[in-house]
Design an enzyme around this catalytic site. Structure first.
Site, short mmCIF file in Angstrom:
data_model
loop_
_atom_site.label_atom_id
_atom_site.label_comp_id
_atom_site.label_asym_id
_atom_site.label_seq_id
_atom_site.Cartn_x
_atom_site.Cartn_y
_atom_site.Cartn_z
N SER A 60 2.13 59.99 9.88
CA SER A 60 1.58 58.51 9.23
C SER A 60 0.99 57.89 10.13
O SER A 60 0.31 56.60 9.66
CB SER A 60 2.88 58.01 8.23
OG SER A 60 3.01 58.50 7.04
N LYS A 63 -2.57 56.42 9.15
CA LYS A 63 -2.70 55.42 8.17
C LYS A 63 -3.30 54.08 9.03
O LYS A 63 -3.85 53.27 8.59
CB LYS A 63 -1.59 54.99 7.39
CG LYS A 63 -1.07 56.05 6.67
CD LYS A 63 0.15 55.72 5.81
CE LYS A 63 0.54 56.70 4.74
NZ LYS A 63 1.61 57.61 5.11
N SER A 115 4.43 52.83 4.12
CA SER A 115 3.97 54.12 4.32
C SER A 115 3.39 54.89 3.01
O SER A 115 3.65 56.22 2.86
CB SER A 115 4.69 54.80 5.14
OG SER A 115 4.03 55.93 6.25
#
Length: 389
Positions: A60, A63, A115
């Site tokens: 993640s 991101k 997230s």
């Protein structure tokens, strides 16, 4: 003899410097993560690295890239209609409904703070129409805008894909670039966020334990976590002790707390060993070939607290090394043109005024005498001609 002595000293210095670079590279911090990078957030100086250019999977942390690209390309107040594709994403979500209308900034908050993979896909589709097109444009953006060289993303969220990869150094560069944007910095540092969606109304809390205070490190200002079963634990963190700001990235820790322990080791190392200083405009650095370079403006640099060495190459690249000879930072200086030698004007020696006046009188008298002689000759010839007539 003097030239030979200078060359000998330069050779000894080079050998000494190279020895310490090699010695410094052997020293390693006790990190459990497979790869790591620590940067000065302001100057970009690389303060520490471990396998920093090795191909890794970010999970993640992707991101971070998705967010800064969307912030720069999109309109934050634009209303995004959530697709069924976004809603059906695996992993962590903010529980969006198909057809729900959400401002782009709210999606960015849900993606970075909680997230949300559904929010990430909704952002991608709103910016570029589809996830594949978004991934292609994102990769081009990262190469052109930030200068990363070992990164290729296939989706906006970081869900595992063998062709979705980066490095610790690239991820640190992306994070370092992103935090210079005030919108990103605000969201990246958010600890608690009230969330009011169609199906989910709550306070969402950052997953980063150091940021929310569970793993105590007061200097931490922002962060993003990541995890998949293939990728293992990943973490990006920013911190500020009031004197220097740091960006730390660790990739592939086996245990969740390992990434926080490693990040603590990196931040402690950076705060303890490095400081800022300024190279003043016009300060001159001279190469072995006697070329001179200097910065066009005051320049902020990072140096080791224990002292540093500054060596300038013939192309004007100034290397800042710590007292062990390890490279900390490089900055480009400007060539200083040597002043053109002034050619002294050749002056005619001035004569004494009295002597000059005497010479002028003699010249005038000579001319008068010559004129009188010529006049006498002319008169004599005229008289002679009249007699003959």
């Amino acid at each position: 003899m003097k030239s030979f002595l200078q060359i000998s000293i330069m050779v000894i210095f080079f050998i000494f410097n190279q020895f310490h670079v090699a010695a410094a590279e052997i020293q390693q911090l006790p990190l459990k993560s497979e790869a790591a990078a620590l940067l000065d957030s302001d100057t970009g100086a690389v303060l520490y690295s471990k396998n920093a250019n090795q191909k890794m999977y970010p999970a993640s942390l992707t991101k971070i890239a998705t967010a800064i690209y969307a912030i720069e390309k999109g309109q934050l107040d634009r209303i995004v209609t959530v697709s069924g594709n976004a809603v059906r994403q695996d992993g962590t979500r903010v529980y969006l409904n198909e057809g729900e209308k959400v401002p782009l900034k709210m999606l960015l908050q849900g993606m970075l703070v909680n997230s949300g993979n559904d929010a990430a896909v909704a952002i991608a589709e709103s910016i570029d129409g589809s996830v594949p097109q978004f991934a292609e444009n994102l990769n081009n953006y990262l190469r052109a805008k930030i200068g990363v060289t070992h990164t290729h993303f296939t989706n906006p969220s970081g869900l595992f894909d063998a062709n979705h990869y980066t490095t610790a150094m690239d991820m640190a560069l992306i994070t370092n670039y992103a935090i210079k944007n005030p919108i990103f910095k605000e969201i990246f540092g958010t600890k608690v966020l009230p969330w009011k969606g169609q199906s989910w109304q709550t306070n969402i809390v950052t997953h980063h334990k150091m940021l929310r205070g569970e793993f105590l490190y007061p200097e931490v200002t922002g962060g993003k976590t990541g995890y998949t079963s293939e990728t293992k634990q990943t973490l990006a963190t920013t911190a500020d002790n009031g004197k220097i700001r740091l960006t730390a990235v660790v990739l592939k820790s086996n245990l969740k707390n390992d990434k926080y322990i490693d990040t603590t080791v990196l931040l402690d190392y950076g705060f303890k060993n490095f400081q800022h200083t300024v190279i003043k405009k016009g300060e001159v650095f001279t190469t072995a070939e006697r070329k001179e370079f200097s910065p066009e403006n005051d320049m902020l640099i990072t140096e080791r607290i224990g002292g540093c060495l500054k060596n300038v190459a013939d192309n004007g690249l100034l290397s800042i090394l710590d007292n062990k000879g390890q490279l900390v930072q490089t900055v480009q200086l400007t060539y200083k043109e040597p002043p053109k030698p002034k050619v002294a004007a050749i002056e005619t020696p001035k004569k004494d005024n009295q002597k000059q006046e005497e010479e002028e009188i003699i010249l005038i008298n000579s001319i008068v005498i010559m004129m009188v002689v010529l006049l006498a000759i002319a008169l004599k010839l005229r008289i002679k001609g009249q007699r003959e007539y």
